[in-house]
Enzyme design. Structure first.
Site, PDB file in Angstrom:
ATOM      1  N   GLU A 324      -0.229  -8.814  -9.349  1.00  0.00           N
ATOM      2  CA  GLU A 324      -0.261  -8.897  -7.916  1.00  0.00           C
ATOM      3  C   GLU A 324       1.207  -8.360  -7.293  1.00  0.00           C
ATOM      4  O   GLU A 324       2.132  -8.697  -7.430  1.00  0.00           O
ATOM      5  CB  GLU A 324      -0.760 -10.126  -7.318  1.00  0.00           C
ATOM      6  CG  GLU A 324      -0.002 -11.355  -7.921  1.00  0.00           C
ATOM      7  CD  GLU A 324      -0.435 -12.434  -7.313  1.00  0.00           C
ATOM      8  OE1 GLU A 324      -0.919 -12.510  -6.385  1.00  0.00           O
ATOM      9  OE2 GLU A 324      -0.411 -13.574  -8.191  1.00  0.00           O
ATOM     10  N   CYS A 325       1.023  -7.279  -6.486  1.00  0.00           N
ATOM     11  CA  CYS A 325       2.234  -6.846  -5.435  1.00  0.00           C
ATOM     12  C   CYS A 325       3.355  -6.565  -6.413  1.00  0.00           C
ATOM     13  O   CYS A 325       3.596  -5.425  -7.059  1.00  0.00           O
ATOM     14  CB  CYS A 325       2.654  -7.841  -4.348  1.00  0.00           C
ATOM     15  SG  CYS A 325       3.660  -7.186  -2.998  1.00  0.00           S
ATOM     16  N   GLY A 326       4.439  -7.540  -6.412  1.00  0.00           N
ATOM     17  CA  GLY A 326       5.671  -7.363  -7.379  1.00  0.00           C
ATOM     18  C   GLY A 326       5.514  -6.955  -8.714  1.00  0.00           C
ATOM     19  O   GLY A 326       5.932  -6.014  -9.380  1.00  0.00           O
TER      20      GLY A 326
END
Length: 448
Positions: A324-326
């Site tokens: 997720e994201c990073g």
């Protein structure tokens, strides 16, 4: 009904930047010094403030997100989550942004105000000294929620009797105040607050001493709530974990919800933390990998130079990877640091991540799966949020995303074979079917 009467209140403000995080930390520290155990919460999808809470309070902080657990979407889940995690003598909830700041264009929807109404909890409003003249108009519609105020940044020569008089005219209680002190400063950055700075204990101790001098703690004793003892119980965990989950956690990957860890444990996962920066390979005998959000752009050189870890993840072709994201950024062939320089990533996502000058697709979203994957089945929906300054040449086509206020929609998430990866952050409480799907996937693999 078997219930317990406990002290509980929310700390909010008219807007961000009024000092509510600083004062929340000061209150946590002050109660802790008095020997009280504190249950700590934060409204909204916040990771950094909860880190501060945990540093000062010595126990985890729970996100009470009014969008993920909106009453008409997940009835009673938000209130039940508050009850279940209220194990201390006192509960302190820090509200996100301003008290009535919610989904853009939809009034107070999903605001801190909604959380206080849902739980039935009183609000202490933190005001800058220059906000006293406007707070009356601000509270006109919802003044029943706010019982008292704490005034921040009071000049040393200010007439405190006059201050009390002004607050009394608003039918509010002056709970306390803090004199202006330029040393009361918590650093901020482009994505909100920095991760907890080294001198935070010194700053908070100083604030605690001042709050002890200028706060009416007898008033706070009246802020009570009845906790239903039949609800206030922990979820059941497996006696013996069935699966080992390699969970990325270090300087670059530190954004995760405490509730996510709780849900994973409830479904039989042993959490094995590892560092993509410092460790040379993945932990042994793992069933799945979770790459959470964080600041990979700030540690791009360190992550990229750890080639043995990059290879270890790249070669984990038969192991489910949730990013997720990073974590999604890290999985790319290349990604930029904060200065726009490109670095090598894992390479599991065929694309390049690049920095943009402003927030991309910022805010609450609802996601619908268009086919089956390791986490979602076709047509299943979850609520999520995006909060980043980066974009990808391959954001994914697996799911349909639409903003909470329906103003914008797009496709997102890469999901194929063993991977579920995208910019949207994942929240598991209330969406336990995500982990049920993952467990079924692992069971099918085991039985093949």
């Amino acid at each position: 009904m078997n219930s317990t009467n406990k002290k509980a209140f929310m700390v909010s403000a008219m807007k961000s930047g009024s000092g509510k995080t600083l004062i929340t930390l000061g209150l946590i520290n002050t109660f802790k010094k008095k020997g009280e155990s504190i249950s700590i919460y934060k409204t909204g999808p916040d990771y950094i403030d909860t880190m501060y809470h945990e540093k000062i309070g010595g126990s985890y902080s729970t996100n009470l997100d009014p969008f993920f657990l909106e009453p008409d979407f997940r009835p009673n889940e938000l209130k039940n989550l508050f009850y279940r995690n209220f194990t201390g003598d006192t509960a302190i909830i820090e509200g996100a942004m301003g008290l009535f700041d919610g989904v853009y264009g939809e009034g107070k929807r999903c605001s801190a105000c909604v959380v206080s109404e849902e739980i039935g909890i009183d609000v202490v409003l933190v005001l800058d000294i220059d906000e006293i003249e406007t707070v009356g108009e601000y509270l006109k519609k919802f003044s029943h929620l706010v019982k008292a105020v704490i005034i921040n940044k009071v000049p040393l020569d200010y007439d405190i009797d006059l201050l009390k008089e002004k607050i009394n005219e608003l039918n509010l209680i002056l709970l306390g105040f803090l004199y202006f002190d330029e040393s009361y400063h918590i650093e901020s950055r482009h994505l909100g607050l920095y991760e907890p700075q080294k001198d935070i204990f010194k700053i908070v101790d100083k604030v605690s001493i001042e709050l002890s001098k200028h706060l009416d703690f007898d008033v706070l004793e009246n802020f009570r709530i009845n906790i239903d003892a039949t609800i206030s119980t922990k979820y059941t965990n497996f006696d013996k974990p069935k699966y080992r989950l390699a969970f990325a956690y270090d300087e670059a990957f530190s954004f995760t919800y405490t509730e996510n860890i709780c849900v994973l444990k409830e479904y039989g996962f042993e959490i094995v933390k590892f560092s993509p920066i410092h460790d040379k390979k993945l932990p042994d005998n793992i069933s799945a990998i979770w790459l959470s959000g964080g600041y990979p752009e700030l540690y791009a050189k360190e992550l990229s130079s750890n080639t043995s870890m990059l290879n270890s993840i790249a070669l984990a072709e038969n192991i489910p990877i949730i990013a997720e994201c990073g974590g999604f950024i890290y999985l790319h062939k290349s990604f930029e640091n904060n200065n726009g320089e490109a670095f090598t990533g894992v390479g599991a996502i065929d694309g390049r991540v690049f920095k943009t000058p402003k927030l991309v697709r910022f805010g609450y979203i609802e996601i619908e799966a268009k086919s089956d994957s390791i986490l979602m089945k076709k047509n299943q929906k979850i609520r999520s949020h995006e909060f980043h300054y980066y974009n990808s040449t391959n954001n994914g086509e697996y799911a349909h995303a639409i903003k909470a206020n329906k103003s914008k929609e797009w496709r997102c998430i890469n999901a194929n074979k063993n991977i579920f990866a995208g910019f949207p952050h994942i929240y598991l409480r209330g969406y336990e079917f995500l982990i049920e799907n993952l467990v079924k996937y692992l069971e099918r693999k085991t039985n093949v």
